[in-house]
Design an enzyme around this catalytic site. Structure first.
Site, PDB file in Angstrom:
ATOM      1  N   LYS A  34       0.920  -1.271  -0.135  1.00 39.62           N
ATOM      2  CA  LYS A  34       0.028  -0.129   0.031  1.00 39.62           C
ATOM      3  C   LYS A  34       0.770   1.459   0.091  1.00 39.62           C
ATOM      4  O   LYS A  34       2.078   1.424   0.582  1.00 39.62           O
ATOM      5  CB  LYS A  34      -0.747  -0.041   1.257  1.00 39.62           C
ATOM      6  CG  LYS A  34      -1.986   0.830   1.315  1.00 39.62           C
ATOM      7  CD  LYS A  34      -3.028   0.733   2.481  1.00 39.62           C
ATOM      8  CE  LYS A  34      -4.057   1.753   2.624  1.00 39.62           C
ATOM      9  NZ  LYS A  34      -5.032   1.415   4.001  1.00 39.62           N
TER      10      LYS A  34
ATOM     11  N   SER B  42      -9.568   1.401   3.399  1.00 36.41           N
ATOM     12  CA  SER B  42      -8.614   2.152   2.482  1.00 36.41           C
ATOM     13  C   SER B  42      -7.786   1.317   1.519  1.00 36.41           C
ATOM     14  O   SER B  42      -7.185   1.848   0.634  1.00 36.41           O
ATOM     15  CB  SER B  42      -7.981   3.189   3.411  1.00 36.41           C
ATOM     16  OG  SER B  42      -7.111   2.633   4.101  1.00 36.41           O
TER      17      SER B  42
ATOM     18  N   SER C 221     -10.118  -1.373   7.264  1.00 34.21           N
ATOM     19  CA  SER C 221      -9.341  -1.154   5.965  1.00 34.21           C
ATOM     20  C   SER C 221      -8.628  -2.246   5.311  1.00 34.21           C
ATOM     21  O   SER C 221      -8.153  -2.203   3.981  1.00 34.21           O
ATOM     22  CB  SER C 221      -8.084   0.070   5.988  1.00 34.21           C
ATOM     23  OG  SER C 221      -8.804   1.299   6.093  1.00 34.21           O
TER      24      SER C 221
END
Length: 539
Positions: free
Chosen positions: A124, A205, A229
């Protein structure tokens, strides 16, 4: 963090979460009810490969790591950057091929660093890498932030021989920018699409990490979670996600939201691959003192807990009140519960979820205080051109058309207005949210002698809509484990409206071995992982 389900218990819940409008894909063709890339997205030769299967192919000489990396890079170019334009990858590692060649040379010389040696992974874009890739949390304000040091988890991946081929898109600032935000959208990376139905939301996310795994752009990925997330995007993208106990995996070198709830975690297509990756990521880090709490509790190898009979004799708690009002979701949960019973578990109805959801406002309060303190500390030591949260806010205002075309930055502003961590309001909120949720879970688990709690994770994914924004409905099971800092694993359990639904297992601190075992037993008995169909729209 995902769309912050705790907001549903506050007055902020009424705010729509705006989204980035997705145009139709011009180069897709209809094929047996699904939309696939012209030429066949489903024809990828590494489709549904696992860490173990790729290791076997590397050992046999069928592939080299260099070839694997090139195949995945070609796949990314074909359907992520072009083709379907999934927008799950925000940046490619220009050094990936060179690293793969080095891993091949080591393997040829008889050296093996372990199960991830020569295996392509993605991480990420809020995780520092000391290479030619930026770390921006998807924000234009952080463009040009090339980290001087690897995050601890990145160091662990490199030591294990993993090849980081790129960074993944995310909900900007890990979805802590606005009360009207769109999951999976960032000003730097655009809108990530759900690979099952392209006009639907990937959640966040860690949207890009989940979609990259689901669409076979990599084998496994690393995401981060504050509240949902990892598990939410994993659930709605039909993969496995693990949110570890806070303290099992270091957060140093990761752009923070909350030091109380933040953690990195593995995302994979199988429980086994997620378990392998978790063993690599876990470790004690002097730069993250909370990891000292995991001494003697973490494991270097979680695959030893993979047991098809792990549900036998277990006592599993399920919220007494039905989740949501959708009959198809109710049917799916009943089938999952019946399967658990068939595997030898005893299911006990419990009441706990409403009590924890009532703590949502306090959880958000904690995050705002900790976000301001954590981000200011991170930026001050970074190579970003902005050095404070206030400077980020000012940058976004000065570049509003590009940085904030759809939603603004209410959460950044409200966080910046908070005082320090010695503020009595912060301390009260922390006691209410974090310690309060732990007590609720500890009490219900002890009173009912439970081995775990389970239920539907999220979903189904809402449509992407830039006028009204994210509308996630009334089924979510992310906050209990998130607010308490406890571990949580989600596994595919079927579809509703042709969209994946996940099934969750969570328990007390450092119960990852038991949860992985139970999740594996459920996965092997249910076999609900279904490849994405890349449909253009729901209709």
């Amino acid at each position: 963090m995902k769309r912050r389900t705790f907001l549903t218990t506050t007055t902020m819940a009424s705010a729509g979460l705006s989204a980035f409008l997705i145009s139709g894909c011009s180069n897709v063709t209809k094929n047996e009810g699904s939309y696939v890339v012209a030429g066949g997205a489903e024809a990828f030769e590494l489709e549904e490969e696992t860490i173990s299967s790729l290791r076997e192919k590397l050992s046999s000489g069928k592939y080299t790591s260099e070839q694997l990396v090139q195949l995945y890079l070609n796949r990314i170019d074909a359907i992520d950057k072009n083709g379907l334009e999934l927008h799950s990858i925000i940046e490619i590692n220009s050094e990936a091929i060179a690293i793969a060649k080095a891993m091949d040379a080591e393997m040829k010389a008889g050296k093996s660093r372990g199960p991830l040696h020569g295996i392509p992974v993605v991480i990420k874009d809020n995780i520092d890498t000391a290479d030619k890739m930026q770390t921006t949390a998807g924000s234009l304000a952080l463009e040009g932030n090339f980290a001087s040091k690897d995050a601890f988890v990145v160091g662990r991946l490199r030591e294990a021989g993993a090849i980081i081929i790129g960074k993944t898109n995310l909900s900007e600032w890990a979805n802590f920018r606005s009360t009207h935000s769109c999951s999976g959208w960032s000003s730097r990376g655009g809108q990530t699409k759900n690979p099952y139905i392209l006009d639907h939301n990937p959640c966040g996310s860690s949207a890009g990490s989940a979609v990259a795994v689901a669409a076979n752009l990599c084998v496994v990925a690393v995401g981060t979670e504050t509240d949902g997330s990892v598990v939410c995007p994993s659930a709605v993208s039909g993969i496995v996600g693990i949110k570890p106990t806070i303290g099992l995996v270091s957060r140093s070198g990761i752009i923070p939201i909350s030091h109380t709830q933040d953690t990195a975690g593995p995302m994979a297509r199988t429980v086994k691959d997620a378990a392998i990756l978790l063993g690599i990521l876990a470790g004690i880090d002097s730069k993250d003192p909370v990891t000292n709490e995991s001494k003697g509790k973490g494991r270097a190898d979680y695959t030893k807990f993979l047991d098809t009979k792990a549900l036998q004799g277990k006592r599993i708690g399920v919220e007494r009140k039905p989740q949501g009002e959708n009959q198809f979701m109710h049917t799916l949960q009943k089938k999952a519960i019946d399967l658990i019973k068939k595997q030898g578990a005893t299911v006990i109805e419990i009441d706990y979820l409403d009590k924890i959801n009532e703590l949502g406002a306090a959880e958000f309060e904690v995050m705002q205080y900790e976000f301001k303190a954590g981000v200011n500390k991170y930026l001050a030591a970074s190579n970003a051109k902005v050095k404070t949260l206030k400077e980020v806010i000012d940058f976004n205002i000065a570049n509003e058309d590009k940085a904030m075309p759809y939603f603004k930055q209410e959460t950044l502003i409200s966080s910046n207005e908070k005082n320090g961590l010695d503020d009595k309001n912060y301390i009260e909120a922390l006691n209410k949210s974090h310690f309060g949720s732990k007590k609720i879970l500890d009490d219900v688990i002890k009173e009912n002698q439970l081995d775990a709690i389970c239920g539907l994770t999220m979903g189904p994914a809402c449509s992407i809509d830039n006028i009204y924004g994210d509308r996630w409905g009334d089924v979510f099971l992310t906050t209990p484990a998130a607010a308490s800092g406890y571990p949580h694993i989600t596994v595919p359990c079927g579809k509703v409206y042709e969209l994946p639904i996940g099934f969750s297992f969570f328990g007390t601190a450092y119960s990852e071995p038991e949860l992985i075992g139970m999740a594996y037993a459920y996965e092997q008995a249910s076999t609900k992982r279904i490849k994405p169909s890349f449909k253009k729209s729901f209709l």
